[in-house]
Design a protein around this motif. Sequence first.
Motif, PDB file in Angstrom:
ATOM      1  N   LEU A 119      10.180  -2.318  -7.576  1.00  0.00           N
ATOM      2  CA  LEU A 119       8.759  -2.059  -7.801  1.00  0.00           C
ATOM      3  C   LEU A 119       8.410  -2.638  -9.166  1.00  0.00           C
ATOM      4  O   LEU A 119       8.779  -2.077 -10.197  1.00  0.00           O
TER       5      LEU A 119
ATOM      6  N   ILE B 267       8.415  -1.587   2.288  1.00  0.00           N
ATOM      7  CA  ILE B 267       7.037  -1.335   1.848  1.00  0.00           C
ATOM      8  C   ILE B 267       6.082  -1.622   3.006  1.00  0.00           C
ATOM      9  O   ILE B 267       6.457  -2.299   3.977  1.00  0.00           O
TER      10      ILE B 267
ATOM     11  N   GLU C  38       0.898   5.134  -8.727  1.00  0.00           N
ATOM     12  CA  GLU C  38       0.240   5.513  -7.475  1.00  0.00           C
ATOM     13  C   GLU C  38       1.237   5.443  -6.309  1.00  0.00           C
ATOM     14  O   GLU C  38       1.317   6.369  -5.484  1.00  0.00           O
ATOM     15  N   LEU C  39       2.012   4.365  -6.236  1.00  0.00           N
ATOM     16  CA  LEU C  39       2.961   4.203  -5.120  1.00  0.00           C
ATOM     17  C   LEU C  39       4.068   5.257  -5.179  1.00  0.00           C
ATOM     18  O   LEU C  39       4.465   5.819  -4.157  1.00  0.00           O
TER      19      LEU C  39
ATOM     20  N   THR D 230       0.820  -1.215   0.000  1.00  0.00           N
ATOM     21  CA  THR D 230       0.000   0.000   0.000  1.00  0.00           C
ATOM     22  C   THR D 230       0.851   1.261   0.000  1.00  0.00           C
ATOM     23  O   THR D 230       0.366   2.338  -0.312  1.00  0.00           O
ATOM     24  N   SER D 231       2.127   1.142   0.402  1.00  0.00           N
ATOM     25  CA  SER D 231       3.017   2.311   0.295  1.00  0.00           C
ATOM     26  C   SER D 231       4.477   1.874   0.285  1.00  0.00           C
ATOM     27  O   SER D 231       4.813   0.747   0.687  1.00  0.00           O
ATOM     28  N   LEU D 232       5.316   2.799  -0.204  1.00  0.00           N
ATOM     29  CA  LEU D 232       6.767   2.613  -0.100  1.00  0.00           C
ATOM     30  C   LEU D 232       7.185   3.316   1.193  1.00  0.00           C
ATOM     31  O   LEU D 232       6.699   4.416   1.479  1.00  0.00           O
TER      32      LEU D 232
ATOM     33  N   LYS E 263       2.657   8.790  -4.338  1.00  0.00           N
ATOM     34  CA  LYS E 263       2.369   8.907  -2.902  1.00  0.00           C
ATOM     35  C   LYS E 263       3.671   9.119  -2.109  1.00  0.00           C
ATOM     36  O   LYS E 263       3.715   9.910  -1.170  1.00  0.00           O
TER      37      LYS E 263
END
Length: 444
Positions: free
Chosen positions: A264, A250, A273-274, A238-240, A277
Amino acid sequence: MNEVVVVGAGLAGLTAGYRLASAGVRVHVTEARPYVGGRTASWDERGMKVESGLHRYIGIYSALPRLMQDAGIDLSKALIWEDEVEIRVPDGPSALYGASPLRRPFRTIWNVAGPGKLCTPGERARLGAFFAAGLLHYAASGSTVLDRHTVRDFAKSKRVSDRTIERILVPLTEGLFFYPPERYSAYVLFALLAQGAKRALRSGVAAFSGGMTEVMADPIAERIRALGGTVETAAAATSLIVRGDRVVGITVRDREITAKEVVLATSLAPAQELVRKAFGIQSWNEGMLSLKTMPSATLQLELERPALPVDRGTFGPGTSLSAFTEQSRTTFTHVPGRLSIILSQAELRLLQRPEEILEEVCRDAPRLGFELKSIVRDYRVITLPHDFYSLTPGMEALRPPQETPIAGLTLAGDYTRQNYLTTMEGAVISGEHAAAVVTRRLNG
Ligand SMILES: Cc1cc2nc3c(=O)[nH]c(=O)nc-3n(C[C@H](O)[C@H](O)[C@H](O)COP(=O)(O)OP(=O)(O)OC[C@H]3O[C@@H](n4cnc5c(N)ncnc54)[C@H](O)[C@@H]3O)c2cc1C
């Protein structure tokens, strides 16, 4: 701590994971879906075996077969060579083309030397001049000139007739990457043809002998596990995690997974997206963040009997059936008949109900010489709304390299820069490049 986390278990992520694990690196691969393979996945969709869409292995590939063999996959069992493609003009003639100078020499040579059914000798001469001009531009300047034009514009500038465009170039562009010549960069077409020209003798077309997760992606994931790595499914990043000026891991749901390096390897939209963000828009990611995406849509049918006499790639230009193949003798042998169709106008399909799509396809099939309606047992529409980078003119310069200037972050995926565009071969090459970047960073 893992040395490397790979986000995404499509071919690019599996390749990076496998190459790194083979070099003794501790790897963790995390995949959003419950199965591995990405766009080469096959799975059970509400009781029917499906795949992301029909795939053809092309004989000119070299990185993909090397990967499969290194991972212990026996190519002679995983692939079934078809070596022919067919164009069926709606309410018109059809033509069969050989696609392998070694296994189908006569039919393949006949493509060039024979009289040809779909256009006149004059039209063929102009088509030949168009191909020669495109290949020369590609050799001289890569994408500089070609990526400014659509295939249709470039063909018109070489005086290719409308009929030849409809009968030959529409099947070629829709068959290769789902889109008609007016939506399609001339660079994309000639970049791929140039790779083919370099390895013409090895060309050929094969189907997979089972669902691609089963025959290809799962065995590669198993090899990663056998080498001490882990492959986790149903685990979307959901995020780095960024600390200071480097990526250190992550987040998967609320869990932090840390690593020295992150690859990635998702498709374009989730990667955008990642990255957005974590970093917002910066000079290094500006191109990647402005790359556009395009969808794909397929209809897959189980039938009472085979719809077609032979399993081979077939094109239906100007109909809803862009490219289609019978699969009951090759990939899905558990049912009496199985047809997989790449649908034209993918954007429109995202808005249509499955029964509307089925109805349109059943209406178009007789125009291509076969009956479908009375033999349909079951069907599924599979759409991938944002998985491909757009192949319209002007996109090539926006594709990012695998190496980023951010410590701890490397990209992989067919949208990243390599010569095989959005193909299985391209995905594998991108994964190999990513593994090389990470190895250098870990050692240096
Ligand atoms: C219908 C269709 C037909 C095709 N036909 C051919 C063909 O005939 N020949 C050919 O060579 N190529 C073909 N292709 C293209 C080929 O499948 C792709 O180029 C290639 O598989 C792309 O691999 P990839 O690893 O770059 O991306 P993907 O396969 O898209 O892999 C990305 C992975 O990342 C995962 N992911 C996304 N977000 C996250 C997240 N947040 N966390 C964790 N994981 C995430 C996805 O679930 C996916 O598994 C076709 C593709 C389609 C869809």
